[in-house]
Design a protein around this motif. Structure first.
Motif, PDB file in Angstrom:
ATOM      1  N   ILE A 187       7.167  -0.388 -11.420  1.00  0.00           N
ATOM      2  CA  ILE A 187       6.049  -1.303 -11.186  1.00  0.00           C
ATOM      3  C   ILE A 187       6.246  -2.719 -11.720  1.00  0.00           C
ATOM      4  O   ILE A 187       5.675  -3.644 -11.200  1.00  0.00           O
ATOM      5  CB  ILE A 187       4.727  -0.721 -11.756  1.00  0.00           C
ATOM      6  CG1 ILE A 187       4.828  -0.493 -13.251  1.00  0.00           C
ATOM      7  CG2 ILE A 187       4.344   0.567 -11.033  1.00  0.00           C
ATOM      8  CD1 ILE A 187       3.535   0.039 -13.870  1.00  0.00           C
ATOM      9  N   LEU A 218       3.780   6.282  -5.488  1.00  0.00           N
ATOM     10  CA  LEU A 218       3.934   6.273  -6.954  1.00  0.00           C
ATOM     11  C   LEU A 218       3.275   7.469  -7.652  1.00  0.00           C
ATOM     12  O   LEU A 218       3.852   8.010  -8.582  1.00  0.00           O
ATOM     13  CB  LEU A 218       3.423   4.949  -7.534  1.00  0.00           C
ATOM     14  CG  LEU A 218       4.363   3.758  -7.332  1.00  0.00           C
ATOM     15  CD1 LEU A 218       3.728   2.488  -7.880  1.00  0.00           C
ATOM     16  CD2 LEU A 218       5.721   3.987  -7.989  1.00  0.00           C
ATOM     17  N   PRO A 219       2.069   7.898  -7.190  1.00  0.00           N
ATOM     18  CA  PRO A 219       1.478   9.051  -7.886  1.00  0.00           C
ATOM     19  C   PRO A 219       2.299  10.330  -7.726  1.00  0.00           C
ATOM     20  O   PRO A 219       2.075  11.289  -8.446  1.00  0.00           O
ATOM     21  CB  PRO A 219       0.107   9.208  -7.197  1.00  0.00           C
ATOM     22  CG  PRO A 219      -0.179   7.893  -6.571  1.00  0.00           C
ATOM     23  CD  PRO A 219       1.154   7.336  -6.190  1.00  0.00           C
ATOM     24  N   GLN A 220       3.239  10.323  -6.793  1.00  0.00           N
ATOM     25  CA  GLN A 220       3.989  11.555  -6.536  1.00  0.00           C
ATOM     26  C   GLN A 220       5.307  11.632  -7.283  1.00  0.00           C
ATOM     27  O   GLN A 220       6.048  12.601  -7.146  1.00  0.00           O
ATOM     28  CB  GLN A 220       4.268  11.686  -5.031  1.00  0.00           C
ATOM     29  CG  GLN A 220       3.007  11.686  -4.192  1.00  0.00           C
ATOM     30  CD  GLN A 220       3.343  11.623  -2.713  1.00  0.00           C
ATOM     31  OE1 GLN A 220       4.098  12.444  -2.214  1.00  0.00           O
ATOM     32  NE2 GLN A 220       2.787  10.648  -2.017  1.00  0.00           N
ATOM     33  N   HIS A 232       8.158  -7.507  -6.113  1.00  0.00           N
ATOM     34  CA  HIS A 232       8.129  -6.382  -5.167  1.00  0.00           C
ATOM     35  C   HIS A 232       8.661  -6.802  -3.801  1.00  0.00           C
ATOM     36  O   HIS A 232       8.241  -6.299  -2.764  1.00  0.00           O
ATOM     37  CB  HIS A 232       6.719  -5.790  -5.051  1.00  0.00           C
ATOM     38  CG  HIS A 232       6.286  -5.061  -6.287  1.00  0.00           C
ATOM     39  ND1 HIS A 232       5.205  -4.223  -6.345  1.00  0.00           N
ATOM     40  CD2 HIS A 232       6.804  -5.034  -7.536  1.00  0.00           C
ATOM     41  CE1 HIS A 232       5.075  -3.729  -7.570  1.00  0.00           C
ATOM     42  NE2 HIS A 232       6.027  -4.222  -8.309  1.00  0.00           N
ATOM     43  N   SER A 238       7.862  -1.201 -20.282  1.00  0.00           N
ATOM     44  CA  SER A 238       6.545  -0.572 -20.234  1.00  0.00           C
ATOM     45  C   SER A 238       6.628   0.931 -20.420  1.00  0.00           C
ATOM     46  O   SER A 238       5.620   1.588 -20.597  1.00  0.00           O
ATOM     47  CB  SER A 238       5.851  -0.903 -18.916  1.00  0.00           C
ATOM     48  OG  SER A 238       6.700  -0.567 -17.850  1.00  0.00           O
ATOM     49  N   ILE A 239       7.839   1.479 -20.343  1.00  0.00           N
ATOM     50  CA  ILE A 239       7.981   2.876 -20.758  1.00  0.00           C
ATOM     51  C   ILE A 239       9.130   2.953 -21.741  1.00  0.00           C
ATOM     52  O   ILE A 239      10.015   2.106 -21.734  1.00  0.00           O
ATOM     53  CB  ILE A 239       8.218   3.853 -19.578  1.00  0.00           C
ATOM     54  CG1 ILE A 239       9.466   3.491 -18.797  1.00  0.00           C
ATOM     55  CG2 ILE A 239       7.023   3.908 -18.666  1.00  0.00           C
ATOM     56  CD1 ILE A 239       9.816   4.554 -17.766  1.00  0.00           C
ATOM     57  N   LEU A 247       3.594   1.745  -1.388  1.00  0.00           N
ATOM     58  CA  LEU A 247       4.092   1.992  -2.731  1.00  0.00           C
ATOM     59  C   LEU A 247       3.031   2.711  -3.566  1.00  0.00           C
ATOM     60  O   LEU A 247       3.319   3.682  -4.262  1.00  0.00           O
ATOM     61  CB  LEU A 247       4.466   0.650  -3.374  1.00  0.00           C
ATOM     62  CG  LEU A 247       5.169   0.707  -4.714  1.00  0.00           C
ATOM     63  CD1 LEU A 247       6.454   1.484  -4.601  1.00  0.00           C
ATOM     64  CD2 LEU A 247       5.451  -0.703  -5.226  1.00  0.00           C
ATOM     65  N   GLU A 248       1.793   2.263  -3.449  1.00  0.00           N
ATOM     66  CA  GLU A 248       0.704   2.916  -4.176  1.00  0.00           C
ATOM     67  C   GLU A 248       0.550   4.364  -3.767  1.00  0.00           C
ATOM     68  O   GLU A 248       0.097   5.201  -4.527  1.00  0.00           O
ATOM     69  CB  GLU A 248      -0.606   2.180  -3.904  1.00  0.00           C
ATOM     70  CG  GLU A 248      -0.718   0.900  -4.680  1.00  0.00           C
ATOM     71  CD  GLU A 248      -2.102   0.306  -4.522  1.00  0.00           C
ATOM     72  OE1 GLU A 248      -3.078   1.055  -4.621  1.00  0.00           O
ATOM     73  OE2 GLU A 248      -2.179  -0.911  -4.265  1.00  0.00           O
ATOM     74  N   LYS A 249       0.912   4.639  -2.546  1.00  0.00           N
ATOM     75  CA  LYS A 249       0.782   5.994  -2.040  1.00  0.00           C
ATOM     76  C   LYS A 249       1.858   6.900  -2.642  1.00  0.00           C
ATOM     77  O   LYS A 249       1.596   8.060  -2.969  1.00  0.00           O
ATOM     78  CB  LYS A 249       0.919   5.944  -0.510  1.00  0.00           C
ATOM     79  CG  LYS A 249       0.612   7.251   0.174  1.00  0.00           C
ATOM     80  CD  LYS A 249       0.637   7.043   1.684  1.00  0.00           C
ATOM     81  CE  LYS A 249       0.987   8.344   2.388  1.00  0.00           C
ATOM     82  NZ  LYS A 249       1.220   8.147   3.808  1.00  0.00           N
ATOM     83  N   GLY A 270       5.827  -6.000 -14.258  1.00  0.00           N
ATOM     84  CA  GLY A 270       4.661  -6.559 -14.939  1.00  0.00           C
ATOM     85  C   GLY A 270       4.702  -6.436 -16.451  1.00  0.00           C
ATOM     86  O   GLY A 270       3.677  -6.621 -17.118  1.00  0.00           O
ATOM     87  N   PRO A 278       6.190   6.922 -12.915  1.00  0.00           N
ATOM     88  CA  PRO A 278       6.036   5.827 -11.943  1.00  0.00           C
ATOM     89  C   PRO A 278       6.142   4.432 -12.559  1.00  0.00           C
ATOM     90  O   PRO A 278       6.458   3.471 -11.860  1.00  0.00           O
ATOM     91  CB  PRO A 278       4.642   6.069 -11.364  1.00  0.00           C
ATOM     92  CG  PRO A 278       3.949   6.964 -12.320  1.00  0.00           C
ATOM     93  CD  PRO A 278       5.007   7.781 -12.974  1.00  0.00           C
ATOM     94  N   ALA A 279       5.919   4.340 -13.884  1.00  0.00           N
ATOM     95  CA  ALA A 279       5.982   3.017 -14.521  1.00  0.00           C
ATOM     96  C   ALA A 279       7.384   2.411 -14.450  1.00  0.00           C
ATOM     97  O   ALA A 279       7.560   1.216 -14.662  1.00  0.00           O
ATOM     98  CB  ALA A 279       5.505   3.100 -15.973  1.00  0.00           C
ATOM     99  N   GLN A 336       0.807  -1.209   0.000  1.00  0.00           N
ATOM    100  CA  GLN A 336       0.000   0.000   0.000  1.00  0.00           C
ATOM    101  C   GLN A 336       0.844   1.264   0.000  1.00  0.00           C
ATOM    102  O   GLN A 336       0.483   2.263  -0.613  1.00  0.00           O
ATOM    103  CB  GLN A 336      -0.927  -0.007   1.196  1.00  0.00           C
ATOM    104  CG  GLN A 336      -2.327  -0.475   0.818  1.00  0.00           C
ATOM    105  CD  GLN A 336      -3.322  -0.147   1.895  1.00  0.00           C
ATOM    106  OE1 GLN A 336      -2.960   0.078   3.046  1.00  0.00           O
ATOM    107  NE2 GLN A 336      -4.583  -0.137   1.541  1.00  0.00           N
TER     108      GLN A 336
END
Lengths: 228, 618
Positions: free
Chosen positions: B18, B8-10, B95, B250-251, B4-6, B20, B14-15, B2
């Motif tokens: 992650i 990453l938007p900052q 992760h 992915s990027i 990490l999810e918090k 995958g 962010p890709a 959790q």
């Protein structure tokens, strides 16, 4: 004989951090891996005829995103769904495909609104009635001015007319807002901007701990049917 | 995760953090007997462009008993938030914290990533010094070109792998699994691993110094640890495992396309080039193998471009028929072929014409030096005539932008050689105008990088030009190149100065590295991150002088800090090459069968594998 298809897909989990540009590349490569014969533009620098309807902000999950693609030959929509899903990375999934007729306007030009769902953790006890009060007070405002940074400059923007619907429900420590917001080339309301307004109006929500989902996309205001 | 999810938007992009991606492999943690984290000490986009990562990743993950996951250096914004939220460095696949792995494997591509290596260990919650890590910590290993002078990292890395990893890494994993099953301790494990050819365990060697500060001797502490560690190389590159399911980033990565390795090694023998020595001898792959691999990779990745990679792709015997065959098979599906580097000649331009139907980008050539004299010194077998023919061909074929790469500060360089750079650039402009290129579009870009002497090359004894000299030369060139149609690019040489000190450095520099990291040095290869003053401070605090290292002129009979590491080319040959350089004598390419006697083939029991030029179909 070129055939045009509309693809509905979800972009959830960690893949919500994939940017718009990277997502286009991702689909282009998945189509090639799936051996789906994508059509190319004419000219010196051919590019695949494919476009995602409207960009999704990095970090926002999309549950019913749309994509338009032209193929060199006709294919069964179910076959496209099956083949693509075998070749898409985790988090991106095709939900449905349908053949579309020749339209004057591209999907990209048609999108005007979208449904959003915002899930926030509350930082202290919160009653349903408080949520309803704050939301209805916000919607009563004739203008809601937010500041936006674009290219290093701060610009003021009134988002009130871009909020078409907003309601909130509290359930076991999480408040969920459903909203219909302006989205697309005609103007954008960012879901985070709504959250900031609600927090400033006194709702105890943690804006860094929110999950944002986009649902259906809509075109002309006169219709309630989604663009699907 | 959790937290990490918090965060990453900052962060930017962010890709990067992650995982995958398509073709990434997430194996069952509990079923693997040995778990390795492959660490690339730079950002995701750079690391994902590295073919070696893809090769080793698939090699290890194909084994039933092993798994390999990836980790890259988090950019400053991410590092800040990870430290704030107490998120330890984690791998992209599961992760999981890097500290939970059995082996942490760094790749050493560039000296200026060394601070990131220490910082990544710190972010993982591991002591950076080997001596401070216990058996519960991952075994820290490292390989890649900079492992050939590993001494500045000797205090931090448990063992180095020298040369190509495709064979020695699996051998290491076997030893590791057996040791783990028998609960063998770390010291004994290292001892067993040191028996493998290509493995260097720095803690098993004593370094003695003269009072002058120079290295007196490097001697093993145990009798059956090799005095000199030899590199590993693959006898059969054609049959070697090659990843046909590479991870699709992915990027957008720096090289985001099919990387088809057509050969390993290079026969040119440019005297400044370390890779040319480290990857000897040349081993060409069979075009049939390449066609099959290209087909599989395109199908498995969906890429629209196949890049023919190697140190000098135009030298690959079958390059012409290979390109034709690849275009025949793939062009119809919108898949193009590209050449990452061109030789300075008309042949290369012809190939570029064939693969690049649209002349959208510029063509790049690397004459490296401005006069024939200096090109002979560095053994760059290129003449002015070659260059003018090449660019004339390019302009005639529709290109209007040419990039020229040069080095400044090469041994014996004078201002006449700099004048040569300016005059070559002007001749290229003239060729463009003569070919009728529009005056609005004609562009000649001159890039000059600062020469850094590297170990195991003919110039390993040479000092670097002083920073003042390099800067004066840049100013001089800048002035000379203030000419219409010409752009001049260069970087401040302070980074190259620090790079040279590390490249020529010894074990004492570990202290400097640790201090630099402590002061916040990271991503030193990135202009926006490089903090020269902090580096100088780190040297001063450690009681050392970067000038002493970078400007050191060695004698042939002195012990070099890396003499116990053998790349297969004899020191005697390198000394001979150095003398020939000073006499401005060129040495022939061994591709045509004339052996200049570098000593590698007899000592490593191998021969160059050259298929022979033949432009017929494949």
């Amino acid at each position: 004989m070129v055939s045009k298809y509309k693809i509905m897909f979800a972009k959830t989990g960690m893949s919500r951090f994939t940017s718009h540009l990277d997502l286009s590349k991702l689909f282009e490569r998945a189509l090639r891996r799936a051996d789906i014969p994508i059509a190319f533009s004419q000219g010196f620098n051919p590019h695949p005829k494919m476009s995602v309807a409207v960009p999704l902000a990095v970090g926002v999950a999309g549950e019913r995103e749309l994509l338009e693609v032209e193929l060199k030959e006709e294919m069964e929509p179910q076959e496209i769904t099956r083949r693509l899903n075998e070749k898409l990375p985790a988090g991106v999934k095709v939900l449905n495909v349908k053949k579309t007729e020749k339209q004057k306007k591209s999907l990209m030009a048609m999108v005007q609104q979208a449904d959003y769902r915002l899930e926030c953790m509350v930082t202290e006890d919160l009653e349903q009635s408080e949520v309803e009060q704050v939301v209805s007070d916000l919607l009563k405002c004739s203008s809601i001015v937010v500041q936006r940074k674009t290219k290093g400059k701060v610009k003021e923007s009134d988002i009130r007319s871009g909020i078409h619907f907003l309601e909130g429900k509290v359930d076991s420590g999480v408040v969920t807002f459903n909203a219909r917001l302006n989205t697309g080339s005609g103007g954008n309301v960012r879901p985070e901007e709504i959250l900031i307004q609600l927090k400033e109006a006194g709702l105890p929500i943690d804006c860094t701990c929110c999950r944002i989902y986009r649902g259906d996309l809509y075109g002309d205001e006169s219709t309630t049917d989604s663009l699907w | 995760m959790q937290q990490l999810e918090k965060i990453l938007p900052q962060v930017q992009k962010p890709a990067r953090y992650i995982g995958g991606e398509w073709n990434s492999v997430k194996k069952d943690w509990d079923k693997a007997k040995v778990r390795t984290a492959f660490a690339f000490p730079d950002v995701y986009e750079v690391g994902m462009s590295y073919l070696g990562l893809q090769i080793l990743y698939h090699l290890v993950n194909q084994r039933e008993d092993s798994l390999m996951e990836r980790v890259f250096a988090p950019w400053a914004d991410m590092e800040h938030l990870m430290r704030q939220e107490k998120i330890p460095l984690y791998t992209l696949e599961s992760h999981r914290s890097v500290k939970e792995f059995d082996i942490l494997a760094f790749t050493l591509q560039y000296e200026m990533t060394f601070t990131n290596i220490l910082n990544m260990m710190d972010m993982a919650g591991m002591p950076v010094r080997s001596a401070d890590r216990d058996e519960n910590m991952p075994l820290v290993i490292a390989g890649g070109p900079c492992a050939f002078n590993p001494e500045p990292l000797a205090d931090f890395i448990d063992l180095f792998i020298l040369g190509e990893g495709e064979e020695v890494l699996p051998e290491m994993l076997d030893v590791y699994i057996e040791a783990k099953e028998k609960s063998i301790g770390r010291e004994e494990l290292l001892y067993q691993l040191a028996q493998l050819q290509g493995v260097y365990v720095p803690s098993f060697y004593n370094v003695e110094y003269f009072e002058s500060g120079r290295v007196k001797a490097v001697t093993p502490k145990y009798s059956d640890v090799p005095k000199v560690v030899n590199k590993r190389l693959l006898k059969d590159v054609d049959k070697a495992p090659f990843p046909t399911h590479p991870i699709v980033p992915s990027i957008g990565a720096v090289h985001d396309r099919v990387m088809l390795e057509v050969q390993r090694g290079c026969t040119r023998g440019c005297r400044f080039c370390q890779a040319g020595v480290l990857y000897r001898p040349v081993r060409e792959k069979d075009p049939q193998t390449l066609l099959k691999q290209a087909e599989d990779i395109v199908a498995n990745t969906g890429y629209d471009e196949i890049s023919l990679t190697s140190l000098s792709t135009a030298d690959y015997s079958k390059v012409r028929p290979l390109i034709t065959a690849l275009l025949d098979r793939h062009a119809g599906k919108g898949v193009n072929v590209s050449l990452p580097s061109l030789r300075v000649d008309a042949f290369s331009v012809d190939m570029a014409k064939e693969v690049q139907k649209v002349r959208r980008s510029s063509l790049t050539f690397a004459p490296e030096a401005g006069t024939q004299r200096l090109r002979d010194v560095i053994n760059k077998g290129v003449t002015e005539e070659n260059l003018i023919n090449a660019v004339t061909g390019a302009f005639a074929a529709g290109w209007h932008s040419i990039k020229l790469y040069f080095m400044i500060g090469l041994p014996t360089e004078t201002y006449e050689d700099l004048d040569g750079i300016a005059s070559l650039a002007q001749k290229v402009v003239k060729a463009g105008l003569d070919q009728g290129v529009s005056r609005k579009r004609l562009k000649v870009t001159v890039s000059a990088s600062s020469f850094v002497p590297k170990s195991h090359t003919a110039f390993q004894w040479e000092p670097q030009d002083t920073l003042e000299e390099l800067r004066a030369k840049q100013r001089y060139l800048k002035d000379k190149l203030k000419v219409k149609f010409i752009n001049f690019n260069y970087h401040d040489s302070a980074t190259s100065f620090m790079e040279a000190a590390l490249a020529k450095g010894d074990r004492r520099l570990g202290d400097v590295l640790q201090r630099a990291v402590g002061m916040g040095c990271r991503f030193d290869g990135w202009d926006e991150c490089f903090q020269y003053d902090k580096w100088l401070q780190a040297y001063e605090d450690a009681g050392l002088d970067p000038k002493w290292y970078a400007y050191q002129l060695y004698d042939y009979d002195e012990t070099l800090p890396w003499d116990h590491i053998d790349a297969g080319v004899s020191k005697r040959y390198l000394a001979m090459e150095h003398k020939r350089a000073l006499q401005e004598q060129v040495t022939t390419d061994c591709r045509d069968g004339k052996c200049p006697g570098c000593g590698l083939c007899p000592s490593m029991e191998i021969e160059p594998l050259v298929l022979g030029r033949d432009d017929n179909g494949v």
